[in-house]
Design an enzyme around this catalytic site. Structure first.
Site, PDB file in Angstrom:
ATOM      1  N   HIS A 319      -3.828 -14.239  -0.822  1.00 15.93           N
ATOM      2  CA  HIS A 319      -3.972 -12.862  -1.803  1.00 15.93           C
ATOM      3  C   HIS A 319      -4.230 -13.064  -3.429  1.00 15.93           C
ATOM      4  O   HIS A 319      -3.259 -13.884  -3.721  1.00 15.93           O
ATOM      5  CB  HIS A 319      -3.042 -11.782  -1.534  1.00 15.93           C
ATOM      6  CG  HIS A 319      -3.593 -10.610  -1.799  1.00 15.93           C
ATOM      7  ND1 HIS A 319      -3.771 -10.359  -3.121  1.00 15.93           N
ATOM      8  CD2 HIS A 319      -3.983  -9.283  -1.097  1.00 15.93           C
ATOM      9  CE1 HIS A 319      -4.119  -9.002  -3.328  1.00 15.93           C
ATOM     10  NE2 HIS A 319      -4.305  -8.441  -2.108  1.00 15.93           N
ATOM     11  N   ARG A 339      -7.012  -3.243  -8.336  1.00 17.95           N
ATOM     12  CA  ARG A 339      -8.570  -3.583  -8.690  1.00 17.95           C
ATOM     13  C   ARG A 339      -9.646  -2.778  -8.361  1.00 17.95           C
ATOM     14  O   ARG A 339     -10.668  -2.515  -8.943  1.00 17.95           O
ATOM     15  CB  ARG A 339      -8.830  -5.089  -8.291  1.00 17.95           C
ATOM     16  CG  ARG A 339      -8.169  -6.316  -9.198  1.00 17.95           C
ATOM     17  CD  ARG A 339      -8.548  -7.772  -8.479  1.00 17.95           C
ATOM     18  NE  ARG A 339      -7.802  -7.930  -7.146  1.00 17.95           N
ATOM     19  CZ  ARG A 339      -8.348  -8.353  -6.007  1.00 17.95           C
ATOM     20  NH1 ARG A 339      -9.519  -8.653  -5.950  1.00 17.95           N
ATOM     21  NH2 ARG A 339      -7.511  -8.198  -4.973  1.00 17.95           N
TER      22      ARG A 339
END
Length: 533
Positions: A319, A339
């Site tokens: 990740h 994000r």
């Protein structure tokens, strides 16, 4: 530990470029550039971190060295273990107490089976509980399972098994309705519509969430439901250490271990469902991990020893945004939702260097390139490389209070260390997050071994070589449910034969032939973090 004076000075650089970046959209990479980036920087492509497996049906295929050592481990018991008097019998034995195991238990019970769920740690100690961002489902008029299918296939670099992806996306709206009917509280707008956000690699907003603790909310509801159903027994702190075959080569139960007494015993079953999760606690190539303490690849070991086929175990998901500072939370997940809401990855010069919502493998590789090749990363006081994730942009884009409302768990996690992610950027770096591959299954979760089903992260093929955000929670529910329904049907049809562990003799002979000395006993069950001299 709050930011040091040096890091606070570097934050001023990020703050200085923020007004200009607010109006900028960094372009997504073309396919060719993505492939080149992955080849040069993604850990899956680091040859020194891989080796070939030397025995079994996956012989000759590469996987991380740490996993290959465990796969080629010696069993905890021998072939002469007494199977004459099972400690208990059940229709469906489910090994694993996460989202896939719980979903399988519920559907097997609903379809008439007597179910026993055994779990290595507490019921709910699983990667499902730790999933944050959300769960994907195409349930809006402007979206469709076909569009979801294309996103999943593209994200997996066109390597996914198509029948598994079809099952995933077609069942997705059913799963959302099922979870809500059981009591999962998804985020909604004032008019009662589901709030849905983007994830990396998706073409449309279809991410359903419960703030930033979606997995915990789903696991809470599934666990309560299992606890309150008749004909489901739950046994905690009781890992499986071996599968038992019958004289026709079908799985007919498992050898379990009582963690407290260290006593082994035989559980006889008509069908076994493995839902033991991933293997992040093997820390491939030294990466930290987001995984829970029991994620040691047990299901892969058990299934492989009885002859199940494997797939895609040369690819793991790192990740892109694991916490890189402070040291106390190194590797813990910073959800992709951060994000998705607008936070930009920024280098030491305050420059955005990658589109924030590239597929996870591409985004992670870009972070590694920024630090290792371009030397534009940040180095923490402990020497950990990192890049900035400019979280204050979220409130600037969506309005004051958005971060605290949408990401309360994240805010609390950093606030414990006097870091205010509402007003200060945070430091992130790739962390080992997900096992893309696993045991090969069909769309009904059956393996190549009769009587053995697999669901969730232990399986392989759904996500190909890269999983998109929000499809792991979906995976455990879709295939957990399918495994439960299939297992209940098979339990009505099957009458296991005479139990045997003869396959362990063959396994040990194969290890002798390649010179494995028995230093590793597997499944390893619990990672060893003891200090080594």
């Amino acid at each position: 530990m709050t930011y040091t004076a040096e890091l606070l000075e570097q934050i001023k650089v990020v703050e200085a470029t923020r007004p200009q970046r607010l109006g900028q959209t960094f372009p997504a990479m073309p396919l060719e550039e993505r492939q080149e980036l992955l080849r040069k920087f993604h850990p899956d492509y680091i040859e020194s971190g891989m080796r070939e497996v030397r025995i079994g049906s996956y012989k000759g295929n590469r996987m991380p060295i740490e996993l290959a050592d465990v796969i080629e481990g010696r069993p905890h018991i021998d072939a002469h273990f007494d199977l004459s008097d099972p400690d208990f019998e059940t229709d469906v034995l489910i090994v694993g107490g996460g989202g896939a195991g719980a979903s399988a238990a519920l559907m097997a019970q609903e379809n008439g089976a007597k179910v026993t769920l055994v779990t290595k740690l507490r019921f709910g100690d699983a990667n499902t509980m730790m999933a944050q961002g959300g769960i994907q489902a195409a349930d809006r008029p402007e979206d469709s399972p076909a569009t979801h299918y294309l996103d999943v296939i593209g994200g997996g670099h066109f390597t996914n098994f198509p029948d598994l992806v079809e099952a995933l996306v077609k069942d997705a709206p059913i799963v959302i309705a099922w979870l809500e009917s059981l009591g999962v509280m998804f985020d909604k707008t004032p008019d009662g519509m589901m709030m849905e956000e983007h994830g990396g690699g998706t073409s449309i907003k279809r991410m359903h969430s419960a703030r930033d603790y979606t997995g915990a909310e789903i696991m809470r509801v599934l666990r309560d439901e299992v606890r309150n159903r008749p004909n489901i027994d739950v046994i905690e702190f009781c890992p499986a250490v071996e599968l038992v075959l019958d004289d026709r080569g079908a799985v007919c139960g498992a050898i379990l271990m009582n963690f407290e007494t260290e006593r082994y015993f035989y559980a006889r079953a008509k069908v076994v469902v493995l839902a033991t999760g991933g293997s992040g606690r093997l820390h491939y190539q030294g990466f930290p991990t987001t995984n829970h303490y029991g994620a040691t690849g047990d299901g892969l070991v058990l299934a492989y020893r009885v002859g199940a086929e494997l797939a895609f175990l040369d690819t793991m998901q790192y990740h892109p945004t694991g916490a890189a500072f402070p040291e106390q939370i190194l590797g813990q997940l910073v959800t992709e939702k951060v994000r998705g809401l607008g936070a930009q990855p920024v280098n030491v010069k305050g420059e955005q260097f990658v589109y924030p919502l590239e597929p996870r493998d591409v985004e992670a590789a870009a972070f590694i390139r920024e630090c290792k090749e371009r030397n534009l990363g940040v180095v923490t006081p402990s020497g950990q490389p990192a890049v900035w994730l400019d979280t204050p942009m979220i409130d600037l884009i969506h309005g004051a209070g958005t971060i605290e409302k949408a990401l309360p768990a994240m805010v609390r996690q950093f606030k414990r260390f006097n870091i205010d992610m509402v007003n200060q950027p945070i430091l992130v770096y790739p962390t080992l997050h997900y096992q893309n591959g696993g045991v090969k299954i069909d769309a009904n979760c059956q393996t190549t071994v009769p009587g053995l089903l697999v669901a969730g992260e232990t399986s392989g093929g759904v996500h190909g070589r890269n999983r998109l955000m929000g499809n792991s929670l979906l995976d455990v529910c879709v295939f957990g449910r399918r495994a439960g329904m299939t297992a209940a049907q098979l339990a009505k049809e099957r009458q296991p034969g005479k139990p045997t562990l003869a396959h362990l003799e063959s396994w040990n002979r194969a290890l002798d032939e390649i010179g494995v000395n028995g230093a590793v006993r597997s499944p390893i069950l619990i990672p060893n973090y003891a200090r080594r001299d």
